[in-house]
Design a protein around this motif. Structure first.
Motif, short mmCIF file in Angstrom:
data_model
loop_
_atom_site.label_atom_id
_atom_site.label_comp_id
_atom_site.label_asym_id
_atom_site.label_seq_id
_atom_site.Cartn_x
_atom_site.Cartn_y
_atom_site.Cartn_z
N ALA A 287 25.35 -5.36 88.16
CA ALA A 287 24.18 -5.90 88.87
C ALA A 287 23.86 -5.15 90.15
CB ALA A 287 24.41 -7.37 89.20
N HIS A 288 24.88 -4.55 90.76
CA HIS A 288 24.66 -3.91 92.07
C HIS A 288 25.72 -2.88 92.36
CE1 HIS A 288 27.75 -6.83 93.06
NE2 HIS A 288 26.95 -7.80 92.64
N ILE A 289 25.30 -1.84 93.08
CA ILE A 289 26.23 -0.76 93.46
C ILE A 289 26.06 -0.53 94.96
CG2 ILE A 289 26.45 1.76 93.39
CD1 ILE A 289 27.51 0.96 90.93
N VAL A 290 27.16 -0.29 95.64
CA VAL A 290 27.07 0.11 97.05
C VAL A 290 27.75 1.47 97.21
CG1 VAL A 290 26.97 -2.21 98.04
CG2 VAL A 290 29.20 -1.17 97.59
N PRO A 291 27.33 2.27 98.20
CA PRO A 291 28.10 3.49 98.45
C PRO A 291 29.50 3.08 98.93
CG PRO A 291 26.49 3.12 100.20
CD PRO A 291 26.24 2.08 99.16
N PRO A 292 30.50 3.95 98.75
CA PRO A 292 31.88 3.49 98.97
C PRO A 292 32.25 3.20 100.43
CG PRO A 292 31.83 5.82 98.45
CD PRO A 292 30.45 5.31 98.22
N THR A 293 31.49 3.73 101.37
CA THR A 293 31.87 3.58 102.78
C THR A 293 31.97 2.11 103.17
OG1 THR A 293 30.18 5.32 102.97
CG2 THR A 293 31.43 4.76 104.97
N GLY A 294 33.19 1.66 103.44
CA GLY A 294 33.41 0.25 103.75
C GLY A 294 34.06 -0.50 102.61
N ALA A 295 34.11 0.15 101.42
CA ALA A 295 34.88 -0.37 100.28
C ALA A 295 34.48 -1.78 99.86
CB ALA A 295 36.37 -0.32 100.61
N LYS A 296 33.20 -1.99 99.68
CA LYS A 296 32.73 -3.34 99.33
C LYS A 296 32.65 -3.60 97.83
CE LYS A 296 32.50 -5.07 103.25
NZ LYS A 296 33.86 -5.54 103.36
N GLY A 297 32.64 -2.54 97.01
CA GLY A 297 32.32 -2.69 95.58
C GLY A 297 33.12 -3.77 94.86
N MET A 298 34.43 -3.63 94.83
CA MET A 298 35.23 -4.60 94.08
C MET A 298 35.17 -5.98 94.74
SD MET A 298 39.15 -4.73 92.80
CE MET A 298 39.82 -4.34 94.37
N ASN A 299 35.09 -6.01 96.05
CA ASN A 299 35.05 -7.29 96.75
C ASN A 299 33.79 -8.08 96.38
OD1 ASN A 299 37.52 -7.16 98.50
ND2 ASN A 299 36.53 -5.24 99.07
#
Ligand code: DHB
Length: 404
Positions: A287-299
């Motif tokens: 549903a959504h992708i974030v750039p990795p800076t800050g490591a939010k993806g899995m959270n």
């Protein structure tokens, strides 16, 4: 085959959802295209927010994370020859845990299988059918046989490139996207950590990040061309670049080690609204992708399935659909805030093509402000350790008012 919830994709979102549903007595089947070995060895990010670790502990899948993961109380921002600490715990009362995503996946797979859960690896050619009906279906091919899984609900947790989002009919959703003109070159190395805490560095040559996986394995990244390939970089060239961006004048230097893995990570922000169509719910990277800076993806994936498991629990307990109907809106509020944070961290810490000296000075000034102002540092810290799972500021304010 019939089940209540058909889950397409066996990453952290799908497996955790299956686990949470099982704890509520709700049966599900997880379909995963890859083999168990491939799934469990995929190297991804490794920062778990406070709320993610709490959820894993509360639901009985956090023991190994508690033993082997490293609790970090602060992170560092390095810029203009200086390194400044953001005291996460002092500013928010919360910490983060460094523990690789594939380790979370291993723990979840084992827990599901030990509980008799169905995780079908090697499920290929997945197609979703009848999503607007009360009995959606998932067709797939496994061990040479065509199969059909009939469900009450289908949940798409098969990542950005998966079939789930692509199965939405035309025009039922809106997609928002921002591509970044760079990628991250990531390496895993054998060797002791260079520092006890993460370092996010802005350098004139570009961004670099020092992270860790364990006392013996370190994870390092540096900004690269988005079309670069791992094979283009010799070990010597990688170390020269990391030293140039990270070493400081006081003699601190990044520890070298044996490079055991290299990859290039793409950078994109993407949100699909709404995260639901009929009886199909999307969660995590689907549903959504974030750039990795800050490591939010899995959270973010963990937060989605937490909300969804509550909605499904309410539905099976009472037939009510209020929480399910609010799923997309509840998740998207948090998704957009995490997207904003990841975009902001990315913008503050990377060099963009064509940036001039003024832009670089703006970035340094912003880092100086963020690390020098308690208010600004708290804003970074509360996003970094994770915004509240579901309740927004208003709900919290109401709670405070009723408590006083
Ligand atoms: C890691 C990844 C991130 O995106 C980040 O912001 C910090 C750490 C990691 O893989 O360790």
């Amino acid at each position: 085959m019939r089940t209540r919830v058909g889950i397409v994709g066996g990453g952290p979102a799908g497996l955790l959802l299956s686990h949470l549903l099982h704890l509520r007595g709700i049966e599900s089947v997880v379909l995963e295209a890859r083999s168990r070995e491939d799934l469990e060895s995929e190297i991804r990010a490794g920062v778990l927010e406070h709320g993610t670790t709490e959820l894993l502990m509360e639901t009985g899948v956090g023991d190994r994370m508690r033993r082997e993961g490293a609790v970090h109380r602060s992170v560092n921002l390095q810029f203009d020859g200086r390194r400044e600490r953001i005291d996460l715990e002092g500013l928010t009362g919360k910490t983060i845990t460094l523990y690789g995503q594939h380790e979370v996946v291993k723990d979840l797979v084992r827990t599901r299988l030990e509980a008799g859960g169905e995780v079908l690896f090697g499920a290929k050619g997945i197609e979703l059918r009848d999503l607007g009906s009360e009995e959606p279906k998932v067709r797939f091919l496994r061990e040479g046989e065509e199969r059909e899984l009939r469900c009450d609900f289908v949940v798409g947790t098969d990542g950005f490139h998966g079939v789930s989002r692509k199965s939405l009919p035309d025009r039922v959703s809106t997609e928002y996207e921002r591509r970044y003109p760079f990628g991250w070159f990531g390496i895993l190395i054998e060797g002791p950590p260079s520092t006890e805490e993460l370092i996010y560095a802005l350098h004139e040559r570009g961004f670099a990040l020092v992270s860790t996986r364990s006392p013996e394995i370190q994870r390092l990244y540096f900004q690269c061309d988005p079309n670069d390939e791992a094979g283009n970089w010799s070990d010597d060239r990688i170390w020269a670049e990391l030293h140039a961006r990270l070493d400081t004048e006081d003699g601190w230097t990044v520890n070298e080690g044996n490079i055991i893995h290299k990859n290039v990570v793409q950078m994109r922000s993407f949100v699909c609204e709404p995260m639901r169509y009929g009886r199909l719910f999307l969660a995590g990277d689907a549903a959504h992708i974030v750039p990795p800076t800050g490591a939010k993806g899995m959270n973010l994936a963990v937060a989605d399935v937490r909300v969804l498991s509550r909605g499904l629990t309410e539905f099976y307990a009472s037939g009510e659909t209020e929480l399910l109907d609010g799923y997309s809106e509840t998740c998207l509020r948090r998704v957009w805030k995490a997207s904003r944070f990841s975009w902001w961290m990315t913008s503050m810490l990377h060099r963009f093509d064509g940036d001039d000296a003024f832009q670089y000075r703006m970035q340094v000034a912003e880092l100086d402000y963020v690390t020098g102002s308690r208010a600004a540092a708290t804003s970074l810290a509360e996003n970094y350790v994770g915004l509240p799972m579901e309740r927004g500021f208003e709900a919290q304010a109401k709670e405070r008012a009723s408590a006083s």
